[in-house]
Design an enzyme around this catalytic site. Structure first.
Site, PDB file in Angstrom:
ATOM      1  N   LYS A   1      21.208 -34.215  -4.029  1.00  0.00           N
ATOM      2  CA  LYS A   1      22.202 -33.160  -3.762  1.00  0.00           C
ATOM      3  C   LYS A   1      22.822 -33.318  -2.365  1.00  0.00           C
ATOM      4  O   LYS A   1      24.020 -33.152  -2.195  1.00  0.00           O
ATOM      5  CB  LYS A   1      21.553 -31.768  -3.907  1.00  0.00           C
ATOM      6  CG  LYS A   1      21.050 -31.494  -5.326  1.00  0.00           C
ATOM      7  CD  LYS A   1      20.422 -30.134  -5.458  1.00  0.00           C
ATOM      8  CE  LYS A   1      19.156 -29.933  -4.652  1.00  0.00           C
ATOM      9  NZ  LYS A   1      18.045 -30.863  -4.982  1.00  0.00           N
ATOM     10  N   THR A   2      21.975 -33.656  -1.406  1.00  0.00           N
ATOM     11  CA  THR A   2      22.468 -33.755  -0.030  1.00  0.00           C
ATOM     12  C   THR A   2      23.548 -34.832   0.091  1.00  0.00           C
ATOM     13  O   THR A   2      24.589 -34.609   0.726  1.00  0.00           O
ATOM     14  CB  THR A   2      21.288 -34.065   0.926  1.00  0.00           C
ATOM     15  OG1 THR A   2      20.281 -33.083   0.700  1.00  0.00           O
ATOM     16  CG2 THR A   2      21.713 -34.011   2.375  1.00  0.00           C
ATOM     17  N   THR A   3      23.316 -35.985  -0.537  1.00  0.00           N
ATOM     18  CA  THR A   3      24.305 -37.070  -0.495  1.00  0.00           C
ATOM     19  C   THR A   3      25.618 -36.627  -1.126  1.00  0.00           C
ATOM     20  O   THR A   3      26.706 -36.904  -0.611  1.00  0.00           O
ATOM     21  CB  THR A   3      23.791 -38.299  -1.280  1.00  0.00           C
ATOM     22  OG1 THR A   3      22.430 -38.492  -0.956  1.00  0.00           O
ATOM     23  CG2 THR A   3      24.589 -39.530  -0.990  1.00  0.00           C
TER      24      THR A   3
ATOM     25  N   ILE B   1      14.321 -31.565  -7.350  1.00  0.00           N
ATOM     26  CA  ILE B   1      13.981 -31.911  -5.966  1.00  0.00           C
ATOM     27  C   ILE B   1      14.249 -33.417  -5.780  1.00  0.00           C
ATOM     28  O   ILE B   1      13.861 -34.215  -6.636  1.00  0.00           O
ATOM     29  CB  ILE B   1      12.486 -31.606  -5.679  1.00  0.00           C
ATOM     30  CG1 ILE B   1      12.200 -30.129  -5.902  1.00  0.00           C
ATOM     31  CG2 ILE B   1      12.105 -32.037  -4.267  1.00  0.00           C
ATOM     32  CD1 ILE B   1      10.713 -29.768  -5.906  1.00  0.00           C
ATOM     33  N   ALA B   2      14.946 -33.749  -4.687  1.00  0.00           N
ATOM     34  CA  ALA B   2      15.289 -35.143  -4.380  1.00  0.00           C
ATOM     35  C   ALA B   2      16.198 -35.806  -5.422  1.00  0.00           C
ATOM     36  O   ALA B   2      16.148 -37.016  -5.636  1.00  0.00           O
ATOM     37  CB  ALA B   2      14.027 -35.990  -4.168  1.00  0.00           C
TER      38      ALA B   2
ATOM     39  N   ARG C   1      22.336 -25.525  -4.729  1.00  0.00           N
ATOM     40  CA  ARG C   1      21.540 -24.599  -5.540  1.00  0.00           C
ATOM     41  C   ARG C   1      22.059 -23.169  -5.434  1.00  0.00           C
ATOM     42  O   ARG C   1      23.141 -22.913  -4.901  1.00  0.00           O
ATOM     43  CB  ARG C   1      20.058 -24.673  -5.187  1.00  0.00           C
ATOM     44  CG  ARG C   1      19.391 -25.964  -5.622  1.00  0.00           C
ATOM     45  CD  ARG C   1      18.104 -25.671  -6.386  1.00  0.00           C
ATOM     46  NE  ARG C   1      17.418 -26.903  -6.720  1.00  0.00           N
ATOM     47  CZ  ARG C   1      16.510 -27.474  -5.953  1.00  0.00           C
ATOM     48  NH1 ARG C   1      16.170 -26.907  -4.810  1.00  0.00           N
ATOM     49  NH2 ARG C   1      15.933 -28.583  -6.346  1.00  0.00           N
TER      50      ARG C   1
ATOM     51  N   GLU D   1      21.258 -26.007   1.311  1.00  0.00           N
ATOM     52  CA  GLU D   1      20.134 -25.072   1.144  1.00  0.00           C
ATOM     53  C   GLU D   1      19.515 -24.770   2.508  1.00  0.00           C
ATOM     54  O   GLU D   1      19.375 -25.684   3.325  1.00  0.00           O
ATOM     55  CB  GLU D   1      19.050 -25.750   0.296  1.00  0.00           C
ATOM     56  CG  GLU D   1      18.898 -25.208  -1.088  1.00  0.00           C
ATOM     57  CD  GLU D   1      17.808 -25.960  -1.862  1.00  0.00           C
ATOM     58  OE1 GLU D   1      17.422 -25.462  -2.905  1.00  0.00           O
ATOM     59  OE2 GLU D   1      17.364 -27.031  -1.435  1.00  0.00           O
TER      60      GLU D   1
ATOM     61  N   GLY E   1      20.125 -29.403  -9.320  1.00  0.00           N
ATOM     62  CA  GLY E   1      19.382 -30.606  -9.688  1.00  0.00           C
ATOM     63  C   GLY E   1      17.965 -30.545  -9.150  1.00  0.00           C
ATOM     64  O   GLY E   1      17.657 -29.734  -8.265  1.00  0.00           O
TER      65      GLY E   1
HETATM   66  N1  DCP Z   1      12.131 -25.211  -3.155  1.00  0.00           N
HETATM   67  C1  DCP Z   1      11.263 -24.258  -3.670  1.00  0.00           C
HETATM   68  N2  DCP Z   1      11.759 -23.128  -4.240  1.00  0.00           N
HETATM   69  C2  DCP Z   1      13.086 -22.934  -4.351  1.00  0.00           C
HETATM   70  C3  DCP Z   1      13.986 -23.905  -3.863  1.00  0.00           C
HETATM   71  C4  DCP Z   1      13.468 -25.062  -3.267  1.00  0.00           C
HETATM   72  O1  DCP Z   1      10.045 -24.424  -3.605  1.00  0.00           O
HETATM   73  N3  DCP Z   1      13.529 -21.821  -4.912  1.00  0.00           N
HETATM   74  C5  DCP Z   1      11.597 -26.410  -2.459  1.00  0.00           C
HETATM   75  C6  DCP Z   1      11.674 -27.685  -3.209  1.00  0.00           C
HETATM   76  C7  DCP Z   1      11.741 -28.715  -2.100  1.00  0.00           C
HETATM   77  C8  DCP Z   1      12.410 -27.990  -0.950  1.00  0.00           C
HETATM   78  O2  DCP Z   1      12.339 -26.604  -1.270  1.00  0.00           O
HETATM   79  O3  DCP Z   1      10.422 -29.053  -1.685  1.00  0.00           O
HETATM   80  C9  DCP Z   1      13.848 -28.408  -0.706  1.00  0.00           C
HETATM   81  O4  DCP Z   1      14.578 -28.402  -1.894  1.00  0.00           O
HETATM   82  P1  DCP Z   1      15.325 -29.687  -2.451  1.00  0.00           P
HETATM   83  O5  DCP Z   1      14.395 -30.785  -2.665  1.00  0.00           O
HETATM   84  O6  DCP Z   1      16.146 -29.244  -3.558  1.00  0.00           O
HETATM   85  O7  DCP Z   1      16.322 -30.036  -1.269  1.00  0.00           O
HETATM   86  P2  DCP Z   1      16.684 -31.452  -0.840  1.00  0.00           P
HETATM   87  O8  DCP Z   1      17.503 -31.351   0.404  1.00  0.00           O
HETATM   88  O9  DCP Z   1      15.430 -32.205  -0.709  1.00  0.00           O
HETATM   89  O10 DCP Z   1      17.547 -31.945  -2.074  1.00  0.00           O
HETATM   90  P3  DCP Z   1      18.087 -33.406  -2.364  1.00  0.00           P
HETATM   91  O11 DCP Z   1      16.980 -34.373  -2.125  1.00  0.00           O
HETATM   92  O12 DCP Z   1      18.532 -33.373  -3.794  1.00  0.00           O
HETATM   93  O13 DCP Z   1      19.213 -33.620  -1.411  1.00  0.00           O
END
Ligand code: DCP
Length: 230
Positions: A33-35, A29-30, A104, A51, A27
């Site tokens: 996924k964490t929840t 960014i933000a 991811r 991640e 999914g």
């Molecule tokens: N990122 C990136 N390249 C990738 C994978 C991630 O640049 N191949 C970046 C995007 C975000 C950061 O890493 O700035 C963290 O990724 P997520 O936002 O997916 O992780 P979260 O924990 O924030 O996810 P969520 O908010 O869905 O829980």
């Protein structure tokens, strides 16, 4: 851990070996996924691998994630090489439970994030070529198991609001357009399935709702998600 959520009785034994299942959670960014991972981590027999963002923010005192957002053309390759390594490490690590949920994958790192850097003109062709050769070599020579992809489908606007709320220092520079590009690449890959190989069936969960409704959605989808194990 609730015993009612135990899946032990459903373990499938094949050639004396327990069948293991791997689920990728994908999914924007933000997207939440964490929840979702936190929710399923309360279930017995599931291991959850988040991640390795903390590594991306600190490798020997350097912050490749922050550098990439400051100057993607210069640091995109640095971050994405490290993402590729740390994700591969996650994919090949021995499973400690019958079911693994992984935040991811090395696939989305390449098909979404590297692709986005290149397509938006922020990654030099030579960097893209080198990363692509690494990626192709890895998926040809190393088994990367996956049984189901769960896609948290959000609108870019929702992700933008959540991003602003959580206020992660490196991400303050992210504009809505960036989330739109990531969204479109995800949709092309997992919904329209017209860009790149999709290595497992996809379960789509609409994820624009508030926390309470999202927890309800996860509960509703619990069986569908975990049945890949049987
Ligand atoms: N990122 C990136 N390249 C990738 C994978 C991630 O640049 N191949 C970046 C995007 C975000 C950061 O890493 O700035 C963290 O990724 P997520 O936002 O997916 O992780 P979260 O924990 O924030 O996810 P969520 O908010 O869905 O829980």
């Amino acid at each position: 851990r609730s015993s009612s959520t135990s899946l032990t009785h459903r373990k499938l034994v094949r050639n004396g070996e327990e069948k293991k299942s791997v689920i990728w959670l994908e999914g924007n960014i933000a997207s939440g996924k964490t929840t979702c991972l936190e929710y399923f981590s309360k279930t017995s027999d599931i291991e959850v691998l988040t991640e390795p963002v903390s590594k991306w923010r600190n490798v020997k005192g350097c912050n490749p994630l922050g550098l990439m957002y400051q100057d993607p053309t210069r640091w995109g390759l640095t971050l994405q090489t490290y993402v590729q390594l740390t994700m591969l490490d996650r994919h090949v690590s021995p499973m400690s439970q019958p079911i693994r949920m992984l935040e991811r994958s090395i696939y989305s790192a390449k098909y979404i994030f590297v692709e986005n850097l290149f397509k938006s003109g922020k990654m030099p062709e030579v960097d893209f070529a080198v990363l692509s050769e690494w990626f192709e070599w890895i998926i040809k020579n190393i088994a990367i198991p996956v049984d189901l992809i769960v896609y948290l489908q959000t609108s870019p606007q929702t992700c933008y609001e959540r991003l602003k709320q959580r206020c992660r220092e490196e991400e303050k520079v992210i504009p809505l357009e960036y989330l739109e590009s990531i969204h479109n690449l995800y949709e092309d890959w997992l919904i329209h399935q017209k860009s790149f190989e999709v290595p497992a069936p996809v379960l789509v969960i609409p994820a624009d709702h508030d926390l309470k409704k999202m927890l309800h959605k996860y509960e509703e989808n619990r069986e569908k998600i975990l049945k890949v194990h049987c």
